[in-house]
Write an enzyme that holds these catalytic residues in place. Structure first.
Site, PDB file in Angstrom:
ATOM      1  N   ASP A  53      49.617  37.508  29.811  1.00 20.39           N
ATOM      2  CA  ASP A  53      49.876  36.083  30.085  1.00 20.39           C
ATOM      3  C   ASP A  53      49.773  35.377  28.735  1.00 20.39           C
ATOM      4  OD1 ASP A  53      50.169  33.567  31.144  1.00 20.39           O
ATOM      5  OD2 ASP A  53      48.164  33.464  32.041  1.00 20.39           O
TER       6      ASP A  53
HETATM    7  C1  SPV Z   1      47.703  30.405  35.787  1.00 19.98           C
HETATM    8  O1  SPV Z   1      47.473  30.609  36.981  1.00 19.98           O
HETATM    9  O2  SPV Z   1      48.502  31.081  35.134  1.00 19.98           O
HETATM   10  C2  SPV Z   1      47.063  29.281  35.081  1.00 19.98           C
HETATM   11  C3  SPV Z   1      45.655  28.960  35.322  1.00 19.98           C
HETATM   12  O3  SPV Z   1      47.695  28.718  34.216  1.00 19.98           O
HETATM   13  S1  SPV Z   1      44.754  29.859  34.112  1.00 19.98           S
HETATM   14  O4  SPV Z   1      45.062  31.273  34.271  1.00 19.98           O
HETATM   15  O5  SPV Z   1      43.318  29.606  34.364  1.00 19.98           O
HETATM   16  O6  SPV Z   1      45.130  29.386  32.779  1.00 19.98           O
HETATM   17 MG    MG Z   2      49.233  29.853  33.457  1.00 17.06          MG
END
Ligand code: SPV
Ligand code: MG
Length: 296
Positions: A53
């Site tokens: 991510d």
């Molecule tokens: C996601 O669900 O990708 C978010 C929230 O952006 S977090 O992972 O806490 O950044």
């Molecule tokens: Mg996110």
């Protein structure tokens, strides 16, 4: 077709509950369990593809993933669009594409590209300037055609350890720029920091919270502190990982499927989710329509 009643519910002072999704099945299960909306999570969608991510998934790849969710669901789908894939021109293009695809809204955050997940220990948490992010929000607002399309302005000031005053200053600017909802994220287990923000927030724009880092804080507590929308962003992804890991682990060792001790859905549960039962009705309807044309 979805009914984008998200802002209406918020304006009516309803406390809106949003469930994170990483694919269409998890989105559909959120809908079947009465959530108000779906959070198409960048973390979740990246996990479903076994990718970091970290701004790796492209805008069009995200659009594909969320379009499938919106096609299958009749509750609003909010797309987590990270940093907006570039500057104000990219954000304007993104809003046009997502709105046309039937997405209910987007969330963009004030970090540099490529961002890294906010809860990743030792992650790079660098911010762009307030003015540069305000420019993206104005671009988003100007690009939307449907007044119900929701633009969530997210500040990472607390994630970047810049303190509550910086978060307040940025949230105030994002309100001025026209964000429909403000999301101030926090990764501290102790909720004092985020509570201090809620206490000092004098704006009128509704607040959204993602309580993953402070799970002991009850929804009623968030509500009483002025939060109007809670997003359980990660839990479906974490639950799916745990359930599939467990069954895969067991299946790698068993001699017969009846040895499985894990809880499984029935095939019929999944046929229901797929809408298998509807295809015969549809075929019968079409057959009747063909007959009506009296073609013989
Ligand atoms: C996601 O669900 O990708 C978010 C929230 O952006 S977090 O992972 O806490 O950044
Ligand atoms: Mg996110």
């Amino acid at each position: 077709m979805y009914n984008n009643n998200l802002m209406k519910k918020i304006q009516e002072k309803q406390f809106v509950k949003v469930c994170g999704a990483f694919d269409v099945m998890s989105a559909k299960l959120a809908e079947m369990n009465d959530f108000d909306a779906i959070w198409a999570s960048g973390f979740g969608i990246s996990s479903a593809r076994a990718l970091p991510d970290a701004g790796i998934i492209t805008m069009t790849e995200l659009l594909d993933a969320v379009t499938f969710m919106a096609e299958a669901c009749s509750i609003p789908v909010i797309a987590d669009c990270d940093t907006g894939y570039g500057g104000p021109n990219n954000v304007a293009h993104l809003v046009k594409k997502f709105e046309n695809a039937g997405i209910a809204g987007i969330c963009i955050e004030d970090k540099t590209f490529p961002k890294e997940n906010s809860l990743f220990k030792d992650g790079k948490q660098e911010m762009i300037s307030k003015k540069d992010f305000v420019a993206k929000l104005i671009a988003a607002k100007n690009a939307k055609k449907n007044p119900d399309f929701v633009i969530i302005g997210r500040t990472e000031a607390l994630i970047a350890d810049l303190g509550v005053e910086e978060a307040l200053d940025r949230a105030t600017a994002y309100e001025k720029a026209g964000a429909d909802i403000i999301f101030v994220h926090s990764r501290k287990k102790n909720p004092d920091e985020i509570f201090e923000f809620y206490e000092k927030w004098k704006g009128k724009t509704p607040l959204m919270a993602v309580p993953t880092a402070f799970p002991t804080v009850a929804l009623d507590e968030l509500k009483s502190r002025g939060v109007q929308m809670v997003v359980f962003a990660h839990q479906t992804t974490l639950a799916a990982f745990a359930a599939i890991s467990d069954v895969a682990k067991q299946m790698s060792k068993i001699k017969s499927l009846s040895d499985l001790s894990t809880k499984l859905a029935s095939m019929d549960d999944l046929f229901k989710l797929q809408g298998m039962h509807k295809i015969r009705d549809h075929e019968n309807f079409i057959e009747e329509e063909v007959k009506k044309l009296d073609l013989d």
